[in-house]
Scaffold this motif. Structure first.
Motif, short mmCIF file in Angstrom:
data_model
loop_
_atom_site.label_atom_id
_atom_site.label_comp_id
_atom_site.label_asym_id
_atom_site.label_seq_id
_atom_site.Cartn_x
_atom_site.Cartn_y
_atom_site.Cartn_z
N SER A 115 0.85 -1.18 0.00
CA SER A 115 0.00 0.00 0.00
C SER A 115 0.90 1.24 0.00
N VAL A 116 0.40 2.35 -0.51
CA VAL A 116 1.20 3.57 -0.54
C VAL A 116 0.94 4.36 0.74
N PRO A 117 1.97 4.66 1.53
CA PRO A 117 1.78 5.41 2.77
C PRO A 117 1.40 6.87 2.50
N ILE A 118 0.40 7.35 3.21
CA ILE A 118 0.08 8.78 3.24
C ILE A 118 0.78 9.30 4.47
N TYR A 119 1.94 9.92 4.27
CA TYR A 119 2.88 10.12 5.38
C TYR A 119 2.99 11.55 5.87
N LEU A 120 3.07 11.66 7.20
CA LEU A 120 3.45 12.89 7.87
C LEU A 120 4.16 12.48 9.15
N GLY A 121 5.36 12.99 9.35
CA GLY A 121 6.12 12.58 10.53
C GLY A 121 7.49 13.22 10.55
N ALA A 122 8.51 12.39 10.47
CA ALA A 122 9.89 12.88 10.55
C ALA A 122 10.19 13.85 9.41
N PRO A 123 10.70 15.05 9.72
CA PRO A 123 11.04 16.01 8.67
C PRO A 123 12.12 15.49 7.72
N ASN A 124 12.92 14.53 8.19
CA ASN A 124 13.98 13.97 7.35
C ASN A 124 13.63 12.55 6.90
N VAL A 125 12.36 12.30 6.64
CA VAL A 125 11.93 10.96 6.25
C VAL A 125 12.67 10.46 5.01
N GLU A 126 13.09 11.38 4.13
CA GLU A 126 13.79 10.97 2.91
C GLU A 126 15.06 10.19 3.23
N ASP A 127 15.66 10.46 4.39
CA ASP A 127 16.89 9.76 4.77
C ASP A 127 16.64 8.28 5.03
N TRP A 128 15.39 7.93 5.27
CA TRP A 128 15.06 6.56 5.67
C TRP A 128 14.35 5.76 4.58
N LEU A 129 13.96 6.41 3.51
CA LEU A 129 13.15 5.73 2.50
C LEU A 129 14.00 4.88 1.55
N PRO A 130 13.43 3.79 1.05
CA PRO A 130 14.14 2.95 0.08
C PRO A 130 14.01 3.48 -1.35
N CYS A 131 13.39 4.63 -1.51
CA CYS A 131 13.06 5.13 -2.84
C CYS A 131 12.84 6.64 -2.79
N GLU A 132 12.77 7.24 -3.96
CA GLU A 132 12.53 8.68 -4.03
C GLU A 132 11.05 9.01 -4.07
N SER A 133 10.26 8.15 -4.71
CA SER A 133 8.82 8.44 -4.88
C SER A 133 8.01 7.21 -4.50
N CYS A 134 7.81 7.02 -3.21
CA CYS A 134 7.02 5.87 -2.78
C CYS A 134 6.03 6.22 -1.67
N ILE A 135 5.94 7.51 -1.31
CA ILE A 135 4.97 7.93 -0.31
C ILE A 135 4.22 9.15 -0.82
N ILE A 136 3.04 9.38 -0.25
CA ILE A 136 2.33 10.64 -0.43
C ILE A 136 2.74 11.52 0.74
N ASP A 137 3.55 12.52 0.47
CA ASP A 137 4.11 13.38 1.51
C ASP A 137 3.14 14.52 1.78
N LEU A 138 2.48 14.49 2.93
CA LEU A 138 1.45 15.48 3.24
C LEU A 138 2.01 16.89 3.42
N ARG A 139 3.32 17.01 3.59
CA ARG A 139 3.91 18.35 3.70
C ARG A 139 3.77 19.14 2.41
N LYS A 140 3.52 18.46 1.32
CA LYS A 140 3.45 19.11 0.02
C LYS A 140 2.09 19.78 -0.22
N PHE A 141 1.15 19.58 0.70
CA PHE A 141 -0.19 20.11 0.50
C PHE A 141 -0.53 21.13 1.59
N LYS A 142 -1.14 22.21 1.19
CA LYS A 142 -1.47 23.27 2.14
C LYS A 142 -2.57 22.84 3.11
N THR A 143 -3.51 22.06 2.62
CA THR A 143 -4.65 21.66 3.45
C THR A 143 -5.00 20.20 3.20
#
Length: 228
Positions: A115-143
């Motif tokens: 399943s694709v994670p709808i993610y909000l959490g660690a500001p440096n989550v990219e450091d932990w991911l196995p990929c560049e584009s595998c989550i929906i990063d909620l920081r990218k949306f205003k609302t």
């Protein structure tokens, strides 16, 4: 393609799964998802915003209970969660806290289940991911409304949705292999002892940054530009 359709998924009424019973968090997770639910359908099995009355029978069989309120220690909750998550396009993966390096099973379980994670959490989550584009990063949306609009678009576009799974078809990156090596080596350490030692050193006046850097270096932690 708004649902993962098969003969066993008549209980699925939404493209998104949410399983959360800790309703008061520093990340305001519950408030965010309840607002999101105004604009897109979400199947919620937890205590927060629950709209599903019971678990599917095959999930109850996998985890050993049909109760939605049983204590985790009394059943195979991870197996049940992974099985249920695998049948949804997206799974809400919002952490309790928005702290650096605070990554929990909320992120790993959807990635593992497909399943694709709808993610909000660690500001440096990219450091932990196995990929560049595998989550929906909620920081990218205003609302939450903006996020819901994007999620609807992805759920109806097979090519776009499958782009979040492309990483599964290529070798893992060197950086992520270092992460795996770190956790493998960390098994030899007691987390309680490490945390106790770090707390004592902070109480003695040592800087948290220096302590963490030393511990990670000792474990041959993967390299990255910043350690917070």
């Amino acid at each position: 393609m708004t649902l993962k359709a098969n003969n066993a998924t008549s209980y699925i009424t939404a493209p998104i799964l949410w399983m959360n019973s800790n309703c008061k968090t520093y990340s305001n997770r519950t408030e965010y998802v309840l607002e999101l639910m105004k604009y897109i359908d979400v199947d919620s099995y937890g205590k927060c915003g629950r709209n599903k009355k019971e678990l599917p029978k095959h999930i109850a069989k996998i985890q050993g209970t049909a109760s939605l309120d049983a204590k985790r220690s009394s059943y195979k909750w991870q197996e049940g969660k992974l099985a249920l998550s695998s049948e949804y396009l997206f799974t809400v993966a919002i952490e309790n806290s928005l702290s650096y390096d605070y990554i929990t099973e909320k992120l790993w379980h959807p990635l593992l289940s497909g399943s694709v994670p709808i993610y909000l959490g660690a500001p440096n989550v990219e450091d932990w991911l196995p990929c560049e584009s595998c989550i929906i990063d909620l920081r990218k949306f205003k609302t939450p409304k903006d996020a819901a609009h994007y999620l609807k678009m992805v759920s109806m576009n097979r090519t776009l949705y499958e782009s979040f799974h492309q990483w599964r078809n290529v070798p893992i990156t060197e950086k992520f292999q270092k992460i795996l090596n770190y956790f493998q080596k960390a098994k030899a350490y007691s987390l309680d002892c490490i945390l106790c030692d770090m707390t004592n050193r902070v109480n003695r006046g040592e800087k948290r940054y220096n302590i963490k850097s030393q511990v990670l270096k000792q474990l041959n932690f993967f390299n990255r530009s910043t350690v917070v």
